[in-house]
Enzyme design. Structure first.
Site, PDB file in Angstrom:
ATOM      1  N   ARG A 277       0.857  -1.185   0.000  1.00  0.00           N
ATOM      2  CA  ARG A 277       0.000   0.000   0.000  1.00  0.00           C
ATOM      3  C   ARG A 277       0.891   1.232   0.000  1.00  0.00           C
ATOM      4  O   ARG A 277       1.493   1.592   1.002  1.00  0.00           O
ATOM      5  CB  ARG A 277      -0.921  -0.013   1.222  1.00  0.00           C
ATOM      6  CG  ARG A 277      -1.628   1.310   1.473  1.00  0.00           C
ATOM      7  CD  ARG A 277      -2.732   1.183   2.495  1.00  0.00           C
ATOM      8  NE  ARG A 277      -2.319   0.638   3.774  1.00  0.00           N
ATOM      9  CZ  ARG A 277      -1.697   1.339   4.723  1.00  0.00           C
ATOM     10  NH1 ARG A 277      -1.376   2.604   4.524  1.00  0.00           N
ATOM     11  NH2 ARG A 277      -1.384   0.780   5.879  1.00  0.00           N
ATOM     12  N   HIS A 281      -3.732   4.168   4.729  1.00  0.00           N
ATOM     13  CA  HIS A 281      -4.812   3.173   4.814  1.00  0.00           C
ATOM     14  C   HIS A 281      -6.113   3.790   4.320  1.00  0.00           C
ATOM     15  O   HIS A 281      -6.817   3.209   3.498  1.00  0.00           O
ATOM     16  CB  HIS A 281      -4.958   2.709   6.258  1.00  0.00           C
ATOM     17  CG  HIS A 281      -6.128   1.814   6.481  1.00  0.00           C
ATOM     18  ND1 HIS A 281      -6.192   0.524   5.987  1.00  0.00           N
ATOM     19  CD2 HIS A 281      -7.297   2.027   7.133  1.00  0.00           C
ATOM     20  CE1 HIS A 281      -7.343  -0.020   6.331  1.00  0.00           C
ATOM     21  NE2 HIS A 281      -8.040   0.865   7.024  1.00  0.00           N
ATOM     22  N   TYR A 290       4.215   5.379  11.312  1.00  0.00           N
ATOM     23  CA  TYR A 290       4.514   3.989  11.657  1.00  0.00           C
ATOM     24  C   TYR A 290       5.366   3.242  10.631  1.00  0.00           C
ATOM     25  O   TYR A 290       5.691   2.081  10.842  1.00  0.00           O
ATOM     26  CB  TYR A 290       3.216   3.206  11.912  1.00  0.00           C
ATOM     27  CG  TYR A 290       2.202   3.243  10.781  1.00  0.00           C
ATOM     28  CD1 TYR A 290       2.312   2.404   9.673  1.00  0.00           C
ATOM     29  CD2 TYR A 290       1.104   4.100  10.837  1.00  0.00           C
ATOM     30  CE1 TYR A 290       1.391   2.435   8.655  1.00  0.00           C
ATOM     31  CE2 TYR A 290       0.158   4.128   9.825  1.00  0.00           C
ATOM     32  CZ  TYR A 290       0.303   3.287   8.730  1.00  0.00           C
ATOM     33  OH  TYR A 290      -0.626   3.312   7.720  1.00  0.00           O
TER      34      TYR A 290
END
Length: 386
Positions: A277, A281, A290
């Site tokens: 990805r 998200h 993160y």
């Protein structure tokens, strides 16, 4: 027994426990099906072969480019306040277009909320995908018109729907297949495990297509599983395969094979599309908190669109005129989507209660009356204020 001897007796057991906990399960090295390398070189695989014409290859490239352009426009619209939320597929175009083009018209798709490329392959107008994210409808398309179910927000539940539908297909004696899309995060859900169990026991004609994009929001895959995801299928009694999710040719070949296996009555298959990805998200997420920039940079070098373009150019299957025309078509699509979203009318407030039950429901009728009175109170207040 003395205190010293007791401690000595316990010490080896504690050490043994620590050693046992540190051991990792032994598993075979993950096998990755790849037909097109990140450098755009065509390679062969002993179990999966595919022979596409230059026109078909250009079609796959066009699908991925237009899907990415639509996705980028939707992200921009959300940033401008035109959509409440958007889940980008950036980086996952090959997994979706490859698997989507492997489907027959009579196959049925159960998506998550990110399968914009599969929706494109099924002929769902891109603007219809955006109504739900704008908050003007509950889906925007008839699932039976394109055999493409409405987007599912609840994580993993669509695999149960797909399994049940596939069991029905088998009982009807049809030779069509069903495909269920989900992410690596959903693979940790009990719904998915139950789907695997029922599909295996009933030999359901379903393909479980997991897009492992490495991150379940902020949770990396290695914190979700001790073995590669595709190997989980072995425990349920059906095959699993890992495919290069950034290789549109491999995704097409592997999914086509799994679907044909399902149609032959040989049961389910788990396909793990190993991809990434590239974006957040959803638009409410900040991936910089993160994951490292170096990780994204490494995957950018494996870009699914770039590798196919490189191959097309090397093989002489596309010229500059083709790419220029596609760029123009891409901009036209972006403009159409932008204008269509901004022109979407707000729904009538009372439409909320329509289609909840086919034959009506007393509780819904009561709630409708209460809401109508609530809406009317605003009109009464405005009238009194004059």
């Amino acid at each position: 027994m003395t205190v010293e001897s007791t401690a000595a007796a316990r010490k080896p057991r504690r050490a043994s426990k620590r050693t046992s906990a540190a051991k990792k399960p032994q598993s075979a090295e993950p096998q990755l099906v790849q037909l097109l390398t990140p450098e755009g070189e065509r390679v062969e695989h002993p179990d999966y072969s595919i022979d596409l014409s230059a026109e078909e290859l250009r079609g796959l490239y066009r699908d991925m480019v237009l899907t990415r352009r639509f996705d980028a426009e939707a992200t921009a619209l959300q940033r401008q306040g035109e959509l409440g939320l958007w889940a980008s597929l950036l980086g996952q175009e090959a997994a979706q277009i490859g698997s989507g083009r492997a489907l027959r018209d009579d196959d049925y798709v159960f998506p998550t909320y990110r399968e914009h490329g599969v929706a494109w392959c099924r002929g769902v107008d891109p603007t219809n995908l955006l109504g739900m994210f704008r908050g003007v409808n509950h889906g925007g398309w008839d699932p039976n018109s394109n055999n493409f179910h409405l987007y599912t927000i609840v994580i993993g539940s669509q695999t149960l729907h797909a399994t049940g539908y596939a069991m029905g297909v088998a009982k009807d004696g049809a030779d069509s297949a069903v495909i269920a899309y989900f992410g690596d995060g959903a693979s940790s859900q009990g719904d998915v495990a139950e789907s695997f169990t029922f599909s295996a026991v009933y030999n359901a004609p379903v393909v479980f297509f997991c897009q492992n994009n490495q991150w379940a929001i902020s949770e990396p895959t290695e914190r979700q599983t001790r073995v590669p995801l595709y190997q989980r299928a072995q425990g349920f009694g059906f095959p699993g395969v890992r495919v290069d999710g950034n290789d549109v040719l491999a995704c097409l070949a592997v999914t086509r094979s799994a679907l044909e296996r399902a149609r032959r009555g040989e049961g389910p298959t788990l396909v793990e599309a190993f991809t990434y990805r590239m974006g957040a998200h959803t638009t409410s997420d900040d991936p910089t908190k993160y994951r490292a920039d170096e990780e994204r940079a490494a995957w950018e070098a494996k870009d699914p669109i770039l590798r196919l373009r490189t191959y097309l150019e090397k093989a002489g299957h596309a010229d500059e005129e083709f790419f220029t025309a596609l760029d123009e078509e891409s901009e036209t699509l972006g403009k159409r989507v932008r204008e269509a979203v901004r022109a979407m009318p707000d729904p009538e407030p009372m439409a909320l209660f329509e289609h909840a039950y086919a034959d009506g429901n007393s509780l819904v009728d009561e709630e409708r009356a209460q809401f109508a009175a609530y809406q009317a109170s605003f009109a009464d207040s405005a009238e009194e204020g004059k």
